[in-house]
Design a protein around this motif. Structure first.
Motif, PDB file in Angstrom:
ATOM      1  N   MET A   1     -46.095 120.231  61.994  1.00 12.74           N
ATOM      2  CA  MET A   1     -45.002 119.337  61.594  1.00 12.74           C
ATOM      3  C   MET A   1     -45.375 117.891  61.925  1.00 12.74           C
ATOM      4  SD  MET A   1     -42.404 120.736  60.174  1.00 12.74           S
ATOM      5  CE  MET A   1     -41.137 119.530  60.381  1.00 12.74           C
ATOM      6  N   PRO A   2     -45.068 116.955  61.024  1.00 11.31           N
ATOM      7  CA  PRO A   2     -45.320 115.548  61.330  1.00 11.31           C
ATOM      8  C   PRO A   2     -44.293 115.022  62.330  1.00 11.31           C
ATOM      9  CG  PRO A   2     -44.288 115.767  59.187  1.00 11.31           C
ATOM     10  CD  PRO A   2     -44.575 117.152  59.664  1.00 11.31           C
ATOM     11  N   LYS A   3     -44.674 113.951  62.963  1.00 10.47           N
ATOM     12  CA  LYS A   3     -43.748 113.324  63.908  1.00 10.47           C
ATOM     13  C   LYS A   3     -42.579 112.703  63.149  1.00 10.47           C
ATOM     14  CE  LYS A   3     -47.323 111.966  67.147  1.00 10.47           C
ATOM     15  NZ  LYS A   3     -48.017 110.802  67.750  1.00 10.47           N
ATOM     16  N   MET A   4     -41.438 112.634  63.822  1.00 12.94           N
ATOM     17  CA  MET A   4     -40.282 111.960  63.230  1.00 12.94           C
ATOM     18  C   MET A   4     -40.372 110.475  63.553  1.00 12.94           C
ATOM     19  SD  MET A   4     -37.362 114.675  64.272  1.00 12.94           S
ATOM     20  CE  MET A   4     -36.016 113.778  63.562  1.00 12.94           C
TER      21      MET A   4
END
Length: 65
Positions: A1-4
């Protein structure tokens, strides 16, 4: 998952207290101060807590705060 991503504008305006509440500065203290009373201006200096109705949205745009 990419960072928020954190909203940088919001990150500069809000701080988190020790209990996890969001602290903010009050508005209406920048200009047109002559017509405001001294008491009113003094009370605008104090920080305020973010209202409970806005906390959910604020936590969404400040995921790591």
């Amino acid at each position: 998952m990419p960072k928020m991503k954190t909203s940088r504008a919001a990150a500069k305006r809000f701080k988190v207290t020790g209990t996890g509440k969001l602290k903010r500065n009050k508005a209406y203290k920048r200009h047109i101060l002559t017509k405001k009373t001294t008491k009113n201006k003094r009370n605008l200096r104090k920080p305020a807590m973010t209202d409970a109705t806005n906390v959910k949205n604020m936590k969404k745009i400040l995921p790591y705060l």
